[in-house]
Scaffold this motif. Structure first.
Motif, PDB file in Angstrom:
ATOM      1  N   SER A 140      19.602   9.315  25.493  1.00  0.00           N
ATOM      2  CA  SER A 140      21.010   9.340  25.884  1.00  0.00           C
ATOM      3  C   SER A 140      21.662   7.971  25.712  1.00  0.00           C
ATOM      4  CB  SER A 140      21.134   9.808  27.328  1.00  0.00           C
ATOM      5  OG  SER A 140      22.489   9.814  27.694  1.00  0.00           O
ATOM      6  N   GLN A 141      21.030   6.959  26.267  1.00  0.00           N
ATOM      7  CA  GLN A 141      21.683   5.642  26.326  1.00  0.00           C
ATOM      8  C   GLN A 141      21.687   4.908  24.975  1.00  0.00           C
ATOM      9  OE1 GLN A 141      20.643   5.011  31.055  1.00  0.00           O
ATOM     10  NE2 GLN A 141      19.960   3.455  29.644  1.00  0.00           N
ATOM     11  N   MET A 199      20.944   6.718  21.744  1.00  0.00           N
ATOM     12  CA  MET A 199      21.283   7.552  20.597  1.00  0.00           C
ATOM     13  C   MET A 199      22.382   8.574  20.898  1.00  0.00           C
ATOM     14  SD  MET A 199      17.348   8.134  19.364  1.00  0.00           S
ATOM     15  CE  MET A 199      17.662   8.736  17.710  1.00  0.00           C
ATOM     16  N   GLY A 200      22.823   8.620  22.151  1.00  0.00           N
ATOM     17  CA  GLY A 200      23.863   9.591  22.509  1.00  0.00           C
ATOM     18  C   GLY A 200      23.376  11.029  22.401  1.00  0.00           C
ATOM     19  N   HIS A 225      25.749  16.168  29.770  1.00  0.00           N
ATOM     20  CA  HIS A 225      26.561  15.007  29.392  1.00  0.00           C
ATOM     21  C   HIS A 225      28.047  15.353  29.224  1.00  0.00           C
ATOM     22  CE1 HIS A 225      27.164  10.938  28.136  1.00  0.00           C
ATOM     23  NE2 HIS A 225      27.688  11.335  26.989  1.00  0.00           N
ATOM     24  N   GLU A 226      28.386  15.942  28.074  1.00  0.00           N
ATOM     25  CA  GLU A 226      29.824  16.198  27.848  1.00  0.00           C
ATOM     26  C   GLU A 226      30.454  17.032  28.961  1.00  0.00           C
ATOM     27  OE1 GLU A 226      28.362  16.775  23.592  1.00  0.00           O
ATOM     28  OE2 GLU A 226      30.293  17.821  23.720  1.00  0.00           O
ATOM     29  N   VAL A 258      30.398  13.379  31.924  1.00  0.00           N
ATOM     30  CA  VAL A 258      31.647  12.901  31.309  1.00  0.00           C
ATOM     31  C   VAL A 258      32.834  13.660  31.910  1.00  0.00           C
ATOM     32  CG1 VAL A 258      32.946  12.737  29.154  1.00  0.00           C
ATOM     33  CG2 VAL A 258      30.513  12.142  29.187  1.00  0.00           C
ATOM     34  N   LEU A 274      33.511  12.597  35.521  1.00  0.00           N
ATOM     35  CA  LEU A 274      34.229  11.331  35.674  1.00  0.00           C
ATOM     36  C   LEU A 274      35.668  11.423  35.170  1.00  0.00           C
ATOM     37  CD1 LEU A 274      31.244   9.067  34.629  1.00  0.00           C
ATOM     38  CD2 LEU A 274      32.421   8.893  36.830  1.00  0.00           C
ATOM     39  N   ARG A 275      35.903  12.255  34.172  1.00  0.00           N
ATOM     40  CA  ARG A 275      37.260  12.324  33.600  1.00  0.00           C
ATOM     41  C   ARG A 275      38.168  13.311  34.325  1.00  0.00           C
ATOM     42  NH1 ARG A 275      35.790  11.806  27.399  1.00  0.00           N
ATOM     43  NH2 ARG A 275      35.352   9.575  27.389  1.00  0.00           N
ATOM     44  N   LEU A 288      21.340  11.373  37.284  1.00  0.00           N
ATOM     45  CA  LEU A 288      20.002  11.199  37.859  1.00  0.00           C
ATOM     46  C   LEU A 288      18.924  11.717  36.916  1.00  0.00           C
ATOM     47  CD1 LEU A 288      18.415  10.519  40.586  1.00  0.00           C
ATOM     48  CD2 LEU A 288      18.497  12.958  41.005  1.00  0.00           C
ATOM     49  N   ASP A 298      20.434   9.655  32.526  1.00  0.00           N
ATOM     50  CA  ASP A 298      21.198   8.494  32.059  1.00  0.00           C
ATOM     51  C   ASP A 298      21.559   7.605  33.258  1.00  0.00           C
ATOM     52  OD1 ASP A 298      23.602   6.919  31.278  1.00  0.00           O
ATOM     53  OD2 ASP A 298      23.450   8.040  29.401  1.00  0.00           O
ATOM     54  N   ASP A 299      21.005   6.392  33.299  1.00  0.00           N
ATOM     55  CA  ASP A 299      21.257   5.504  34.439  1.00  0.00           C
ATOM     56  C   ASP A 299      22.702   5.020  34.500  1.00  0.00           C
ATOM     57  OD1 ASP A 299      18.648   5.715  35.145  1.00  0.00           O
ATOM     58  OD2 ASP A 299      18.048   3.737  34.410  1.00  0.00           O
ATOM     59  N   VAL A 300      23.321   4.900  33.330  1.00  0.00           N
ATOM     60  CA  VAL A 300      24.700   4.382  33.311  1.00  0.00           C
ATOM     61  C   VAL A 300      25.644   5.423  33.914  1.00  0.00           C
ATOM     62  CG1 VAL A 300      26.571   3.608  31.822  1.00  0.00           C
ATOM     63  CG2 VAL A 300      24.218   2.923  31.322  1.00  0.00           C
ATOM     64  N   GLN A 301      25.505   6.642  33.451  1.00  0.00           N
ATOM     65  CA  GLN A 301      26.350   7.707  34.000  1.00  0.00           C
ATOM     66  C   GLN A 301      26.037   7.920  35.481  1.00  0.00           C
ATOM     67  OE1 GLN A 301      28.626   7.674  31.747  1.00  0.00           O
ATOM     68  NE2 GLN A 301      28.790   9.874  31.403  1.00  0.00           N
ATOM     69  N   ARG A 306      27.800   5.229  37.451  1.00  0.00           N
ATOM     70  CA  ARG A 306      29.257   5.430  37.511  1.00  0.00           C
ATOM     71  C   ARG A 306      29.622   6.461  38.571  1.00  0.00           C
ATOM     72  NH1 ARG A 306      29.709   5.202  30.999  1.00  0.00           N
ATOM     73  NH2 ARG A 306      30.435   3.047  30.853  1.00  0.00           N
ATOM     74  N   TRP A 347      22.528  -1.297  25.461  1.00  0.00           N
ATOM     75  CA  TRP A 347      22.362   0.082  24.988  1.00  0.00           C
ATOM     76  C   TRP A 347      23.486   0.424  24.017  1.00  0.00           C
ATOM     77  CZ3 TRP A 347      17.910   2.401  25.883  1.00  0.00           C
ATOM     78  CH2 TRP A 347      17.154   2.072  27.015  1.00  0.00           C
ATOM     79  N   ALA A 367      24.562   3.640  22.730  1.00  0.00           N
ATOM     80  CA  ALA A 367      25.355   4.873  22.718  1.00  0.00           C
ATOM     81  C   ALA A 367      26.797   4.561  23.116  1.00  0.00           C
ATOM     82  CB  ALA A 367      24.749   5.896  23.663  1.00  0.00           C
ATOM     83  N   VAL A 424      28.182   4.385  26.766  1.00  0.00           N
ATOM     84  CA  VAL A 424      27.709   3.324  27.672  1.00  0.00           C
ATOM     85  C   VAL A 424      28.713   2.170  27.721  1.00  0.00           C
ATOM     86  CG1 VAL A 424      25.862   1.648  28.114  1.00  0.00           C
ATOM     87  CG2 VAL A 424      25.290   3.927  27.276  1.00  0.00           C
ATOM     88  N   ALA A 469      29.195  -0.033  35.550  1.00  0.00           N
ATOM     89  CA  ALA A 469      29.097   1.023  36.574  1.00  0.00           C
ATOM     90  C   ALA A 469      30.457   1.339  37.196  1.00  0.00           C
ATOM     91  CB  ALA A 469      28.112   0.615  37.654  1.00  0.00           C
TER      92      ALA A 469
END
Ligand code: SF4
Ligand code: SF4
Lengths: 537, 309
Positions: free
Chosen positions: A204-205, A207-208, A215-216, A220, A223-224, A312, A315-318, A321, B284, B286, B289, B301
């Motif tokens: 994920s982080q 290569m997307g 995800h989408e 995503v 959050l949006r 959880l 993806d740690d970034v998502q 957030r 990273w 992607a 990110v 974050a």
């Protein structure tokens, strides 16, 4: 079709590495023998055109096949650059130490294999063995990332790295529910669930690559838009208004559901899926909190009314957030604590995992609803009549709440008070089995993944449920209490798939519904079995 | 003299490699919590079913109770008798327990030999009045030594047989795994042969360890003794370089991951470590990110995701 035997087989190009034949899986008892001849429906060629399908009979992500050799090589290089980052402090401080320890100390003793419900139920398909994917990652890491790895590869365990290896590994990371049952029995403390989590993260982080449901349409959208269900704040408020009216019908008195009340003691965050699929759960919370005289509120701010945190799982970034957003909303509302509704992964995400992410005034205390509810029930503030729940009840333990958080007893204290015919599953508590919907599987249903879940990953739980009610007549209604939205989703699907309602009288729901159903001052039962009152069942 | 030099070098390598392993663990950044219950230092009531302090209402306003005794009650049988394996994989325990216990007894025997050597070299007044102590020590060395060698050899043979014949094991074993197990087994077998054939009372072993302490230069008197010394020394140096270091690295797997449930309190040590982590700048790639190597975790974050494709 060649069955995989060894981790190195992952790299060997073939149409499909693993195929489950009818009869491979652990058999189901009567009256479900007809399902013993069932296997996964074939993937429709037109739907999987151009998609990687070479792992097994299903598809979780749907990775587009690269168009050329150059594209393949580029993706392999990206994978390697992501793999390196997993072992770097700046990129992976979140899990570096647990990952290193799990990568370096496995004795390959296979103790974990018997603990894994996916491996066991599939008929011990080699690729689902807990250390299969860990061993693949270990070998790639040692050979392609560590200095001198290529020279030592034959010595340490070899594997080829090509696009097939990479694509299959990505899919394989979504054949494990991250239930961590394997980790709890490992004599050394190695965590194959964690390694799977890290593989997902790399994809994920860097290569997307992630299932679109996570995800989408998951983080995503969360959050949006405000919620992974796609509900914006206005829609959430509308739904809750409707729930409020429904609850007044059931309670026979005015039910208040407060929004955005600054300075309230409690910010209650539900999995927003409840508002759409199980509105009575949201309503039952309101009835209970009101009856107990608690000072509480919901938040109508985007993200604040949806407790899920799919980050959880992949993806740690998502993840960060969403967690920061939840905490910031609570901080601005100036509440004393956040209470997590009936959602297991949301519990663990915000209470445990995010505990080492939130600093200063973002570190708002978080509490499990199991605890808040047990306190209400034991305080005597409710007038309860447990005879209103005369049907047999069993409890499903959500892995994230129990094995990962140690919230085990409060829900049992409640059940002992409101459900006189409560019985445990075997095993239960911290030794429980996953519902099969863990780590996002409950919401993933693209291609034929839902069939895989029902047949393979949920099979163990279905057997456990049947076993818990084995002494009851088939036609009698039975209640599977699952205090987690994702588990509830997986249990709903398995009951539907196996016709559990028709054949065994299986129903399911949350914990709060059972409490409200036992409240003496309710006008109508909140739990219905096939449209009939549960009070007389 | 060569044998002594080899032993000194190997022991030094063991210390250096182990210190390096441990140092690396201590210097890693604080990770997010990822504990698994039961956490064994919980209170007696809670540890019985795997509960946590988070089961208490307003848990953050209460004093966190933990129990070292409960932890020890779990750790001691786990370390000595591999209790977890006994519960989860009894068949393997039958091979693994004698193997591990044999190794522990070897360490205990070496400890006994070292104490014996120290007493012989510098403990004349003690030993003069300490005939009983000396006899006990002699008895301990012989008993622990023999038991350890027999158990270790049997366990090692059983594990090697399993690794060779059981498909589940063989398919996941690399040449390195066979070598590592074979190495330990070779040591056990050579030491057992030495004890059987030339040194049943460990007299030669005592002499060698005395020499180790005194910087002696008496070579081993038999080929089997020499082989055991060489294999034992090399094994000591080799263990921390392989996954066999789990013997002591298990501490970190348990204490710093599986049982690490310490909550983050405002203004505390954990919060300070978290703040440091949040200043790190990821790379990273992607698109969602939005990492560029200059933006910190903290800023990322608090941002919204970038384009997903
Ligand atoms: S993960 Fe643990 S239980 Fe599984 S093979 Fe490795 S050491 Fe054994
Ligand atoms: S985490 Fe659960 S599903 Fe995944 S390998 Fe371990 S036991 Fe199996």
């Amino acid at each position: 079709m060649k069955a995989a035997r060894r981790p190195s087989d992952l790299a060997a190009r073939s149409e499909r590495l693993c195929h489950i034949e009818p009869g491979d899986m652990v058999p189901l008892p009567p009256p479900y023998e007809d399902f013993n001849r069932v296997t996964l429906p074939l993937l429709k060629p037109e739907r999987v055109k151009g998609i990687e399908t070479s792992l097994d009979d299903t598809v979780a992500i749907g990775i587009p096949r690269p168009a050329s050799r150059e594209e393949e090589d580029l993706l392999v290089r990206k994978f390697l650059s992501g793999l390196k980052k997993l072992f770097e402090k700046k990129n992976n401080w979140t899990f570096l130490q647990p990952l290193l320890l799990s990568m370096e100390h496995c004795a390959r003793c296979q103790t974990c294999a018997d603990a894994c419900p996916v491996y066991e139920m599939s008929g011990r398909q080699e690729i689902y063995r807990p250390i299969f994917r860990s061993e693949v990652l270990r070998r790639i890491y040692r050979k392609y990332v560590k200095p001198g790895g290529r020279i030592a590869a034959k010595w340490n365990g070899d594997i080829d790295l090509n696009w097939t290896t990479v694509a299959r590994l990505a899919e394989l990371s979504y054949r494990c529910t991250l239930c961590r049952r394997c980790a709890s029995v490992c004599p050394i403390g190695v965590d194959n669930g964690l390694i799977t989590h890290e593989i997902r993260k790399l994809f994920s982080q860097e290569m997307g690559i992630a299932p679109k449901e996570l995800h989408e349409k998951g983080t995503v959208q969360h959050l949006r838009v405000g919620s992974s269900t796609g509900m914006n704040p206005l829609a959430a408020k509308d739904n809750v208004e409707f729930i409020q009216e429904e609850m007044e019908e059931i309670a026979g008195f005015k039910v208040e559901i407060p929004w955005d009340r600054e300075g309230a003691d409690i910010l209650l965050i539900h999995n927003a899926g409840e508002m759409l699929a199980w509105p009575e759960n949201v309503g039952a919370f309101a009835i209970l909190f009101q009856a107990a005289g608690l000072s509480w509120t919901l938040s109508s701010e985007a993200v604040g009314y949806d407790a899920v945190n799919y980050g959880l799982w992949y993806d740690d970034v998502q993840f960060s957030r969403v967690a920061v957003k939840h905490a910031d909303i609570a901080r601005r509302l100036n509440v004393r604590k956040i209470v997590m509704g009936e959602c297991g992964h949301a519990h663990k995400a915000l209470t445990v995992t995010a505990d080492r992410l939130l600093t200063g005034d973002l570190n708002v205390p978080r509490e499990s609803a199991m605890v808040t509810l047990a306190d209400i029930v034991s305080s005597g503030r409710l007038s309860l009549n447990p005879r209103r729940n005369p049907f047999p009840v069993t409890l499903h333990d959500p892995c994230n709440m129990v094995r990962s958080m140690g919230i085990v007893e409060p829900q049992r204290r409640i059940l002992r008070a409101v459900a006189p015919r409560f019985r445990e599953m075997t095993p239960h508590g911290v030794d429980n089995y996953c519902c099969g919907g863990g780590s996002g599987f409950a919401i993933m249903s693209g291609y034929n993944f839902a069939d895989w879940r029902n047949l393979v990953s949920s099979r163990r739980k279905f057997l456990q449920i049947l076993d818990a009610f084995a002494d009851e007549p088939p036609e009698a209604p039975k209640y599977v209490c699952a205090p987690c939205s994702n588990c509830k989703g997986a249990i709903r699907d398995m009951i539907g798939y196996y016709h559990g309602e028709e054949r065994s009288g299986l129903y399911y729901g949350g914990l709060v519904e059972l409490i409200v159903n036992a409240m003496s001052d309710m006008k109508k039962p909140i739990i219905q079995f096939d449209g009939k009152s549960s009070w007389e069942s | 003299m060569g044998y002594y030099v080899l032993s000194y070098v190997c022991m030094a390598m063991f210390v250096l490699a182990s210190v390096r392993l441990v140092y690396r663990q201590w210097t890693l950044p604080l990770h997010v919590r990822w504990e698994i219950y039961p956490v064994r230092h919980e209170t007696t009531a809670r540890v019985a079913y795997g509960g946590s302090y988070m089961e208490e209402i307003n848990w953050w306003s209460r004093k966190r109770e933990s129990s070292l005794v409960n932890e020890l009650k779990y750790m001691v049988p786990e370390i000595l008798f591999l209790r977890g394996l006994w519960k989860a994989n009894r068949g393997l325990w039958l091979a693994s327990f004698p193997f591990h216990f044999g190794l522990y007894l070897m360490i205990a025997t070496f400890g006994g030999l070292t104490l014996h050597a120290a007493l012989s070299l510098w403990g004349a007044p003690v030993s003069a009045g300490g005939g009983l102590l000396r006899s006990l020590l002699d008895g301990f060395v012989v008993a622990a030594g023999w038991l350890g060698l027999v158990l270790g050899s049997l366990g090692g043979l059983a594990l090697m047989t399993k690794r060779l014949l059981d498909r589940e094991w063989r398919d996941y074993s690399s040449p390195a795994d066979f070598f590592n197990l074979g190495f330990v087994l070779a040591f056990f077998l050579s030491a057992l042969a030495a004890a059987l054939v030339v040194d049943p009372w460990f007299t030669g072993a005592k002499g060698f360890v005395c020499g180790l302490l005194a910087g002696g230069d008496a070579p081993p008197r038999t080929a089997l003794g020499a082989l055991t010394i060489v294999l034992g020394s090399l094994l000591v140096a080799w263990i921390p370089l392989t996954h066999m270091s789990h013997m002591f690295m298990k501490y970190f797997l348990y204490h710093q991951v599986k049982w690490d449930e310490a909550p983050n309190r405002r203004g505390g040590r954990i919060e300070a470590a978290v703040r440091k982590n949040l200043d790190l700048k990821p790379t990273w790639q992607a698109a969602h990110v939005r990492a560029d190597g200059c933006t910190s975790w903290k800023d990322i974050a608090s941002s919204t995701p970038g384009e997903t494709k």
